[in-house]
Write an enzyme that holds these catalytic residues in place. Structure first.
Site, PDB file in Angstrom:
ATOM      1  N   GLY A 131     -92.425  13.688   7.546  1.00  0.00           N
ATOM      2  CA  GLY A 131     -92.029  12.432   6.905  1.00  0.00           C
ATOM      3  C   GLY A 131     -92.026  11.294   7.911  1.00  0.00           C
ATOM      4  O   GLY A 131     -92.267  11.496   9.099  1.00  0.00           O
ATOM      5  N   GLY A 160     -86.118  14.789   8.551  1.00  0.00           N
ATOM      6  CA  GLY A 160     -85.524  13.731   7.742  1.00  0.00           C
ATOM      7  C   GLY A 160     -84.865  14.299   6.503  1.00  0.00           C
ATOM      8  O   GLY A 160     -84.744  15.517   6.326  1.00  0.00           O
ATOM      9  N   ASP A 216     -84.036  13.091   2.075  1.00  0.00           N
ATOM     10  CA  ASP A 216     -84.157  12.079   1.022  1.00  0.00           C
ATOM     11  C   ASP A 216     -82.792  11.578   0.587  1.00  0.00           C
ATOM     12  O   ASP A 216     -82.628  10.408   0.268  1.00  0.00           O
ATOM     13  CB  ASP A 216     -84.920  12.656  -0.179  1.00  0.00           C
ATOM     14  CG  ASP A 216     -86.316  13.090   0.224  1.00  0.00           C
ATOM     15  OD1 ASP A 216     -86.952  12.325   0.974  1.00  0.00           O
ATOM     16  OD2 ASP A 216     -86.741  14.178  -0.159  1.00  0.00           O
ATOM     17  N   LYS A 253     -84.256  17.324  -0.047  1.00  0.00           N
ATOM     18  CA  LYS A 253     -85.459  17.030   0.719  1.00  0.00           C
ATOM     19  C   LYS A 253     -86.681  17.376  -0.128  1.00  0.00           C
ATOM     20  O   LYS A 253     -86.566  17.991  -1.173  1.00  0.00           O
ATOM     21  CB  LYS A 253     -85.501  17.862   2.012  1.00  0.00           C
ATOM     22  CG  LYS A 253     -84.496  17.411   3.040  1.00  0.00           C
ATOM     23  CD  LYS A 253     -84.500  18.265   4.296  1.00  0.00           C
ATOM     24  CE  LYS A 253     -85.847  18.493   4.937  1.00  0.00           C
ATOM     25  NZ  LYS A 253     -86.590  17.268   5.254  1.00  0.00           N
ATOM     26  N   GLY A 254     -87.848  16.957   0.368  1.00  0.00           N
ATOM     27  CA  GLY A 254     -89.078  17.382  -0.298  1.00  0.00           C
ATOM     28  C   GLY A 254     -89.903  16.275  -0.901  1.00  0.00           C
ATOM     29  O   GLY A 254     -90.938  16.551  -1.503  1.00  0.00           O
ATOM     30  N   GLY A 267     -91.777  14.462   0.597  1.00  0.00           N
ATOM     31  CA  GLY A 267     -93.077  14.559   1.263  1.00  0.00           C
ATOM     32  C   GLY A 267     -93.824  15.844   0.932  1.00  0.00           C
ATOM     33  O   GLY A 267     -94.954  16.051   1.376  1.00  0.00           O
ATOM     34  N   GLU A 314     -90.251  23.419   5.627  1.00  0.00           N
ATOM     35  CA  GLU A 314     -89.088  22.773   6.259  1.00  0.00           C
ATOM     36  C   GLU A 314     -87.866  23.688   6.187  1.00  0.00           C
ATOM     37  O   GLU A 314     -87.108  23.808   7.152  1.00  0.00           O
ATOM     38  CB  GLU A 314     -88.771  21.447   5.555  1.00  0.00           C
ATOM     39  CG  GLU A 314     -89.791  20.356   5.843  1.00  0.00           C
ATOM     40  CD  GLU A 314     -89.558  19.093   5.039  1.00  0.00           C
ATOM     41  OE1 GLU A 314     -90.138  18.070   5.416  1.00  0.00           O
ATOM     42  OE2 GLU A 314     -88.830  19.126   4.037  1.00  0.00           O
ATOM     43  N   LYS A 342     -80.341   6.691   3.023  1.00  0.00           N
ATOM     44  CA  LYS A 342     -80.323   8.091   2.581  1.00  0.00           C
ATOM     45  C   LYS A 342     -78.911   8.608   2.303  1.00  0.00           C
ATOM     46  O   LYS A 342     -78.748   9.688   1.744  1.00  0.00           O
ATOM     47  CB  LYS A 342     -80.984   8.984   3.633  1.00  0.00           C
ATOM     48  CG  LYS A 342     -82.383   8.552   4.048  1.00  0.00           C
ATOM     49  CD  LYS A 342     -83.337   8.613   2.887  1.00  0.00           C
ATOM     50  CE  LYS A 342     -84.752   8.220   3.209  1.00  0.00           C
ATOM     51  NZ  LYS A 342     -85.411   9.015   4.179  1.00  0.00           N
TER      52      LYS A 342
HETATM   53  C1  A5P Z   1     -90.703  15.968   3.492  1.00  0.00           C
HETATM   54  O1  A5P Z   1     -91.055  16.972   2.593  1.00  0.00           O
HETATM   55  C2  A5P Z   1     -89.318  15.490   3.228  1.00  0.00           C
HETATM   56  O2  A5P Z   1     -88.361  16.496   3.118  1.00  0.00           O
HETATM   57  C3  A5P Z   1     -88.896  14.464   4.230  1.00  0.00           C
HETATM   58  O3  A5P Z   1     -88.208  15.021   5.299  1.00  0.00           O
HETATM   59  C4  A5P Z   1     -88.016  13.499   3.541  1.00  0.00           C
HETATM   60  O4  A5P Z   1     -88.688  13.100   2.370  1.00  0.00           O
HETATM   61  C5  A5P Z   1     -87.688  12.280   4.393  1.00  0.00           C
HETATM   62  O5  A5P Z   1     -88.827  11.507   4.586  1.00  0.00           O
HETATM   63  P1  A5P Z   1     -88.769  10.061   5.212  1.00  0.00           P
HETATM   64  O6  A5P Z   1     -88.235  10.210   6.575  1.00  0.00           O
HETATM   65  O7  A5P Z   1     -90.202   9.615   5.176  1.00  0.00           O
HETATM   66  O8  A5P Z   1     -87.915   9.220   4.318  1.00  0.00           O
END
Ligand code: A5P
Length: 230
Positions: free
Chosen positions: A34, A89, A91, A101-102, A104, A110, A128
């Site tokens: 992410g 990271g 969400d 999360k997820g 991305g 993860e 967040k």
């Molecule tokens: C990826 O699958 C996600 O779990 C990311 O870790 C989460 O969406 C955070 O992404 P950003 O840092 O881009 O907000």
């Protein structure tokens, strides 16, 4: 780029940099996925160029390529028994450090990598932080075979989901070749741990974006260029 997204980038960069400064020689490090994790990887690349000796395992092809291009030594998760730390990271995260999360699409790898680590350090910007988890979509990874049957079973639980798309006619597929259903959780929000178990019990469901009882330190980057630990 608008002012707010520029400020958000500063906050994410601060969190990523602060996490990279916590990494020590000899560590095996999980690389999240992410935009915030990317800032962590970029800072880690700089630290490796300055002499930091680590090995890393990526949670996605995207993070693998970024780290490889920057010269971070990468290894296979099957070649080790435990990682020292994973930095990733989120969400949404609440005051108990429960997360979703997820967004991305890398939630499965993860979770495997975070759960194989002594600590998961979470890097976020202030947007967040939530009072209650679940007001936004919950990503659920499902196998492609019979995906409509799996989605119907989710609906029987009262969970209406939308198949994530790459474009108007192509479903998004994860690095593992699976689909993602983004679920609107019912309100009022039920007991999320029970709901998680109900979702995981459906044949075809591989993993959910709930990350319970796994976050260690949380680094919150700020728009003014500072950061805070909690
Ligand atoms: C990826 O699958 C996600 O779990 C990311 O870790 C989460 O969406 C955070 O992404 P950003 O840092 O881009 O907000």
């Amino acid at each position: 780029m608008g002012k707010s997204s520029l400020n958000n980038s500063v906050a994410k960069q601060m969190a990523g940099r602060a996490a990279a400064n916590l990494i020590e020689n000899g560590m095996i490090v999980g690389l999240g996925t992410g935009s915030t994790a990317n800032y962590f990887i970029d800072s880690l690349i700089l630290r490796c160029k300055e002499g930091l000796k680590i090995k890393a395992i990526a949670t996605s092809k995207q993070s693998y390529i970024r780290a490889q291009n920057g010269g971070i030594p990468l290894i296979d998760i099957n070649d080790i028994s435990i990682l020292d730390v994973t930095v990733d990271g989120a969400d949404q995260i609440d005051s108990q450090k429960q997360m979703i999360k997820g967004a991305g699409g890398a939630l499965l790898c993860e979770k495997i990598i975070a759960s194989s680590s002594r600590e998961m350090i979470v890097v976020i910007d202030e947007s967040k932080l939530v009072k209650t988890l679940g007001n936004q979509l919950l990503p659920v990874e499902i196998v492609t075979f019979g995906f409509k049957a799996t989605m119907r079973k989710l609906e029987l639980l009262g969970l209406s989901g939308i198949l994530r798309m790459s474009d108007s006619s192509t479903p998004f597929t994860t690095d593992m070749g699976n689909f993602i259903v983004d679920i609107q959780l019912p309100t009022p929000i039920r007991d999320l741990e029970v709901l998680n178990q109900q979702i995981l019990a459906i044949p075809g469901v591989i993993e959910t974006g709930f990350f319970f009882n796994i976050a260690g330190r949380v680094i919150i980057g700020k728009n003014d260029g500072s950061y805070q630990l909690f």
